[in-house]
Design a protein around this motif. Structure first.
Motif, PDB file in Angstrom:
ATOM      1  N   LYS A  25       0.855  -1.176   0.000  1.00 24.70           N
ATOM      2  CA  LYS A  25       0.000   0.000   0.000  1.00 24.70           C
ATOM      3  C   LYS A  25       0.897   1.234   0.000  1.00 24.70           C
ATOM      4  CE  LYS A  25      -4.066  -2.041   2.190  1.00 24.70           C
ATOM      5  NZ  LYS A  25      -5.033  -1.950   3.318  1.00 24.70           N
ATOM      6  N   ILE A  26       0.612   2.141  -0.937  1.00 28.94           N
ATOM      7  CA  ILE A  26       1.412   3.347  -1.111  1.00 28.94           C
ATOM      8  C   ILE A  26       0.506   4.543  -0.874  1.00 28.94           C
ATOM      9  CG2 ILE A  26       2.794   4.691  -2.739  1.00 28.94           C
ATOM     10  CD1 ILE A  26       3.348   1.993  -4.191  1.00 28.94           C
ATOM     11  N   LEU A 211      -3.330   4.968  -1.869  1.00 28.34           N
ATOM     12  CA  LEU A 211      -4.212   5.760  -1.025  1.00 28.34           C
ATOM     13  C   LEU A 211      -3.746   7.214  -1.080  1.00 28.34           C
ATOM     14  CD1 LEU A 211      -4.142   3.289   2.001  1.00 28.34           C
ATOM     15  CD2 LEU A 211      -5.906   3.426   0.225  1.00 28.34           C
ATOM     16  N   PHE A 212      -4.597   8.133  -0.663  1.00 33.48           N
ATOM     17  CA  PHE A 212      -4.280   9.555  -0.822  1.00 33.48           C
ATOM     18  C   PHE A 212      -4.616  10.302   0.465  1.00 33.48           C
ATOM     19  CE2 PHE A 212      -5.795   7.616  -4.731  1.00 33.48           C
ATOM     20  CZ  PHE A 212      -4.660   7.727  -5.519  1.00 33.48           C
ATOM     21  N   ARG A 213      -3.588  10.964   1.024  1.00 29.98           N
ATOM     22  CA  ARG A 213      -3.768  11.775   2.219  1.00 29.98           C
ATOM     23  C   ARG A 213      -2.940  13.047   2.061  1.00 29.98           C
ATOM     24  NH1 ARG A 213      -6.666   8.008   2.388  1.00 29.98           N
ATOM     25  NH2 ARG A 213      -7.157   6.607   4.138  1.00 29.98           N
ATOM     26  N   GLU A 227      -0.739   0.711   8.213  1.00 26.28           N
ATOM     27  CA  GLU A 227      -1.827   0.968   7.266  1.00 26.28           C
ATOM     28  C   GLU A 227      -1.304   1.182   5.855  1.00 26.28           C
ATOM     29  OE1 GLU A 227      -5.076   3.681   8.738  1.00 26.28           O
ATOM     30  OE2 GLU A 227      -3.546   4.088  10.270  1.00 26.28           O
ATOM     31  N   ALA A 228      -0.039   1.497   5.719  1.00 25.64           N
ATOM     32  CA  ALA A 228       0.595   1.671   4.412  1.00 25.64           C
ATOM     33  C   ALA A 228       2.024   1.165   4.511  1.00 25.64           C
ATOM     34  CB  ALA A 228       0.564   3.125   3.979  1.00 25.64           C
ATOM     35  N   ASP A 229       2.635   0.931   3.352  1.00 22.78           N
ATOM     36  CA  ASP A 229       4.012   0.433   3.305  1.00 22.78           C
ATOM     37  C   ASP A 229       5.005   1.490   2.848  1.00 22.78           C
ATOM     38  OD1 ASP A 229       3.632  -2.554   3.836  1.00 22.78           O
ATOM     39  OD2 ASP A 229       2.226  -2.219   2.188  1.00 22.78           O
ATOM     40  N   ILE A 230       4.558   2.406   1.993  1.00 23.84           N
ATOM     41  CA  ILE A 230       5.442   3.457   1.492  1.00 23.84           C
ATOM     42  C   ILE A 230       4.698   4.786   1.511  1.00 23.84           C
ATOM     43  CG2 ILE A 230       6.764   4.333  -0.474  1.00 23.84           C
ATOM     44  CD1 ILE A 230       7.104   1.481  -1.439  1.00 23.84           C
TER      45      ILE A 230
END
Length: 497
Positions: A25-26, A211-213, A227-230
């Motif tokens: 997940k990026i 994903l986008f934040r 929750e994410a990897d990168i």
């Protein structure tokens, strides 16, 4: 009949054994508004699509440092007339099952250059006329006028699509890359899945979810909590874990573009005053990290023809005030309200940086406001045709040039008809045209001359920083960012420990 993209990609995903699945997940700083292949040179698109869904004829190996490498072209040679012949790879298929050949390459180039769809690619081919001619199924010639000695390098930006692709923006990209699009839920996530029928080495990653934040602290926390990897871009303040956080000098340059056709920026004294009013040194180690370089060109120092004699504008608010008073006395409307235009979540601390610059400009007597736009609306301000009825603006952006040559910046940023140019200067146009066609020492000398002329005499823009970036990477991954990470993130580079 062809399978649709999503049907074929989902079938590929279903065929994979869950026991061997390696998902990542990026989390990115801004959402992709399009996944159109010919827009892959724009960072928020390229980090998802470039070399993942859509590939190019040639590839610049920044990670391995081996220079220009074959991708969909196996080899290339320059013909006696100066054109370039590319021999294409055989046995390659697109994600829709069709076979790759020279007709696809010609269509991809012609489509990208077609003004009907306003792609990003043509801006890199400004000042030249380029045509593609199919020789046979796996051979194609590119001819440029004037002759372009770095044409194989320019083609690292041309993403290849099937010849059946319409000349209009598409939502479901089809490519030869190792991944296919399997889900796009706007505002939530994008999912790519590895293809079983990819022509090259099988990537370790089987599924990538984007994903986008907007908040860099949130992105950093998502990797910390699993929750994410990168998180390719986090702020220096959040880069506190030596085991997971990486810093690197990237190829992005932050700058502000005045439009010299709009008063008061048509007066060089006002452009000089803006540069002199900004205390660039004050940002180092505060709002931008230690190691950030102050810019004197829109591309970083390793680039061919870098001119070390061009010096950063000295901070001189009194001198700025004097220039503005002099211009005002001659009727220049220096009291006209100026808008600093920014792109939401474009880089860490961009709000604070632009607000600080706003205050510095107000301190020397200018009237300034700051406005931020989402990426799609920002592009309508950043690229021609510029909005009618606009007032004076300082359009703030990051420009990426990791290719090692100013050609990837100069024409569309500074030529009179460049898509993102704020100036019109015959000497600039002449230097660009001569430099693009030159080789060796002559090429480097012309770029040096142009850098000095743009900075010292034209004062074409307000150059700020060559950025240092920070990434957070989960410990289970064997991956580190490179100078190109802000523009593309090839999933095939990711391994697992």
């Amino acid at each position: 009949m062809k399978k649709t993209l999503l049907w074929g990609a989902l079938a590929t995903a279903t065929a994979m054994s869950p026991a061997f699945a390696q998902d990542v997940k990026i989390v990115l700083n801004e959402e992709a508004d399009v996944l159109e292949p010919c827009m892959a040179t724009r960072s928020n698109v390229g980090r998802i699509t470039m070399q993942n869904i859509n590939e190019t004829l040639t590839y610049l190996d920044i990670k391995g440092g081996t220079g220009l490498q074959p991708k969909l072209a196996e080899s290339w040679t320059q013909n006696e007339d100066g054109s370039w012949r590319f021999v294409l790879r055989q046995g390659v298929t697109f994600s829709d099952g069709t076979t790759f050949d020279a007709k696809d390459v010609k269509h991809s180039f012609d489509r990208a250059m077609d003004p009907a769809i306003t792609c990003e690619v043509p801006r890199y081919f400004g000042g030249m006329t380029v045509s593609a001619e199919v020789v046979d199924d796996y051979t194609i010639d590119f001819k440029a006028d004037p002759v372009q000695p770095i044409l194989p390098l320019l083609l690292t930006l041309l993403t290849i699509v099937p010849e059946e692709t319409p000349v209009e923006f598409i939502r479901e990209p089809v490519g030869t890359g190792p991944f296919a699009l399997t889900e796009w839920t706007p505002g939530q996530q994008i999912v790519l899945t590895a293809r079983d029928d990819y022509w090259g080495d099988k990537p370790a990653v089987t599924t990538a979810t984007y994903l986008f934040r907007a908040d860099p602290a949130v992105r950093a926390a998502m990797v910390a909590t699993g929750e994410a990897d990168i998180a390719p871009s986090i702020s220096a303040l959040d880069a506190t874990n030596a085991a997971t956080d990486f810093s690197y000098l990237d190829s992005e340059t932050v700058y502000m573009r005045p439009d010299t056709t709009i008063k008061p920026f048509d007066d060089v004294r006002v452009r000089k005053a803006v540069n002199m009013a900004i205390d660039r040194e004050a940002f180092l180690g505060t709002l931008v990290p230690e190691g950030t370089l102050l810019a004197t060109a829109v591309y970083p120092p390793p680039t061919l023809g870098w001119n070390p004699d061009v010096k950063v504008w000295a901070y001189d608010p009194d001198g700025a005030k004097a220039l503005l008073e002099e211009a005002k006395a001659e009727g220049v409307p220096v009291d006209t309200p100026i808008t600093i235009v920014g792109r939401t979540a474009n880089f860490p601390n961009n709000v604070e940086i632009l607000e600080a610059i706003q205050q510095m400009l107000q301190d020397v007597g200018l009237t300034v406001e700051v406005k931020f736009y989402e990426v799609a609306e920002f592009e309508g301000i950043y690229s021609k045709p510029y909005p009618e009825g606009r007032g004076p603006q300082l359009v703030t952006a990051m420009h990426d040039n990791s290719k090692g040559d100013p050609s990837f910046s100069m024409y569309f940023k500074y030529a009179s008809d460049g898509r993102q140019s704020g100036i019109s200067d015959p000497k600039v146009d002449d230097l660009i045209n001569r430099a693009q066609a030159a080789t060796g020492d002559e090429r480097a000398a012309l770029w040096k001359e142009l850098q000095a002329y743009l900075h010292d005499e034209v004062v074409a823009d307000v150059l700020l920083f060559h950025m240092v970036s920070f990434s957070r990477v989960a410990e289970r991954l064997d991956w580190a960012p490179t100078m190109a990470t802000n523009s593309m993130l090839p999933l095939s580079d990711i391994k697992f420990k």
